[in-house]
Design an enzyme around this catalytic site. Sequence first.
Site, mmCIF file in Angstrom:
data_model
loop_
_atom_site.group_PDB
_atom_site.id
_atom_site.type_symbol
_atom_site.label_atom_id
_atom_site.label_comp_id
_atom_site.label_asym_id
_atom_site.label_seq_id
_atom_site.Cartn_x
_atom_site.Cartn_y
_atom_site.Cartn_z
ATOM 1 N N GLU A 197 -1.614 -0.943 13.475
ATOM 2 C CA GLU A 197 -3.128 -0.628 12.774
ATOM 3 C C GLU A 197 -4.024 -1.453 13.532
ATOM 4 O O GLU A 197 -5.174 -0.949 13.572
ATOM 5 C CB GLU A 197 -3.176 -1.897 11.549
ATOM 6 C CG GLU A 197 -4.317 -1.457 10.842
ATOM 7 C CD GLU A 197 -3.865 -2.296 9.588
ATOM 8 O OE1 GLU A 197 -3.113 -3.048 8.731
ATOM 9 O OE2 GLU A 197 -4.549 -1.549 7.977
ATOM 10 N N GLU B 151 1.148 -1.135 -0.025
ATOM 11 C CA GLU B 151 -0.095 0.321 0.020
ATOM 12 C C GLU B 151 0.912 0.721 0.282
ATOM 13 O O GLU B 151 1.073 1.582 -1.328
ATOM 14 C CB GLU B 151 -0.866 -0.328 1.801
ATOM 15 C CG GLU B 151 -1.747 -1.061 1.741
ATOM 16 C CD GLU B 151 -3.423 -0.965 2.302
ATOM 17 O OE1 GLU B 151 -3.465 0.159 1.903
ATOM 18 O OE2 GLU B 151 -3.689 -1.832 2.405
#
Length: 721
Positions: free
Chosen positions: A604, A344
Amino acid sequence: MEITAGRWITVSRDTGDVCPVFRKCFKAGKQIEKAELQVTVLGVYEACINGSRIGDDVLAPGWTSYDHRLQVQSYDVTALLKEENDLRVTVGRGWFRSPMPGWLQSDDKKRRLKQPCGLIAYLRLRYHDGTDETIRTDESWQWAESPVLFSEIYDGERYDARITPENWQPAKFLDWPKDILIPQEGEAIRETERVAAAEIIHTPAGETVVDFGQEVTGYVEFTLDAKEGDTISFDHAEVLDRDGNFYNENYRSAKALAEYICRNGKQTWHPRLTFFGFRYIRLLKWPGQPGIKDFTAIAVHSDMKRTGWLKSGSAELNRLFSNIVWGQRGNFLDVPTDCPQRDERLGWTGDAQVFIRTACYLYDAERFFRKWLHDLAADQRESGEVGQVIPDLMPEGDSSSAWGDAATICPWQVYQTYGDKAVLEDQFDSMRKWVDFITSVTRTPDLWTGHFHFGDWLGLDAPEGSYKGSTREDFIASAFYAHSAHLVVKAGKLLGRDVSAYEKLHSAIVTAFRKAFPDYRTQTEHVLAVHFGLAEDKQKTADALAEMVIKDGVRLRTGFVGTPYILHVLSEYSHADLAWSLVLRREYPGWLYPVTKGATTIWEHWDGIHEDGSFWSRDMNSFNHYSYGAVADWVFEQAAGIRHDEEHPGFSVLIYDPHPDTRLGWLQARLDTRHGTVSALWMYQDNGIRYELDTPVRTLVLLGGEEQWVAPGRHIFWTAR
Ligand code: BGC
């Protein structure tokens, strides 16, 4: 800019994975007084004159919305020039031509991958006799294959030190726009710290792993004595698995591999045209025995000035503060990214919006965000829609509330922290267009209903198997619609624009919202209702939130949307104790849980690593995702108690309103504001709490229910227990 006098050049044949190097040999006929090079590429570059590196930027020209904007760097190269000169620029794929995002196949990605490599440069030599000479990119430049055999954002870099570029060919003109060229706007990306290897581990799986003791974004430099043809190869990881083995499944398709083929003798190398997010490397190939001194991790990021520091009587809290800082450092490479490791590394708008307030305290991020917001405006679609990521590598993707709202929230925050209206001036049209977009797509007037959204992303109250928390999506979308409309009104008024239509819209949204959502069902719904001024009775709603949090076992149930505000709502409505309990919670879910598991950046997921050492998931488990680091803005504003009100942006007037907690004993905050340094300390002592405040501006002190104005200077207050 003078650079536009140059022409875009490229290679005359496809080099496949090999990165080309361009060169221009020239004579400086007379004594040089000053020489300035302007340069940029389609890709990322490293430039040298006569074998010496030009400047200390890395990953230049940085990352912008390349279809509209491409930064040009200017370097003073006077000291590097001789009579005979050889200027070289090696060009890697960088963000321009890497297959980003890794998981997505789209027409836009195909288009980007077909883009050529390109260089444009302009060198002005000013001689002592007052004459000028210019050298610009044209067909007299040459190119050859460089020793960089491969370089790309996700997969890493391969370098062959045996190669000396030869077979120089004439460069070819490239038809590419020049009106996209802009002077460097963001902070330059630089190497900012060298982290020595902490340990060499021989894992149960029989692998050799180097641990740097800290997750960094950047690359590893190594030194060794080797024979020509010896090969070195290592990949990267953030964590070890529960057995102590190297683990990088969470990088998904990103290979994150560094490979180097040696020449003879002692040599030092690090990748130059890419970066990695890592704490560990696994030596796949290494000739002989590696020594701990052979490896150094180099941290690389936008070189912002540090402005905020926090320290307390709790070692675990201090580690959390450090993790937040490293999270910012690891994810601010010209663009605020979600994470630096997996396939990402994108400018997710929601993540940036969540973290910006903290980011602007810890570092002077004004220039960084103003540049990124220009990218946001440049990529904003005709309809006013803002992509999920900026630069918008997914132009086919829908917007989402709380993500697209970065268009309004980020400029407002930059203005609030630094006090300069210029950012609002720049972004006002973009802010307004975002709100107009919502108005044009909603199914229900004055609310935002019926659209794709990420919801309360990663909410802990998510139904089994879903990433989206249980908070109603229309609730979130309508709440942010109200907030964004309100920010347009506030910004417009400051700029002297007529915003009466948005004022009407804002009050219509508030009315419609109250009608549509008379009850609040989740923690996040309570939080948003209070924080965005939508609840009719804010105190009552905050009290209900506190009750809910207690009923939930003094546990967060919020996700990306609710978490950044929940502590503010609690402490602003006299539940600071409870806010502290959430912050100091050592069990999952809580900010200190990852710390107890050895985290060195923000995760995360609260439980990226479970109690038993297993992982939350294989594919969505970043250990460097700054969003939940947003807790630091609460620590500055509410815990340490230094904030300002909206009428006095940039801390031109200070409000001092600390919320001490005996569990950590003391807390100290320092903030370098545009008006000087604020420093605040509270400390529990035998019979009370001592407060020390250094303030450069007039300050309203709120202590023990009293209000008192104090002049700039040093103040000591005392409250008995
Ligand atoms: C990213 C997030 C992002 C999200 C969108 C993820 O894959 O890593 O941080 O905001 O997608 O919901």
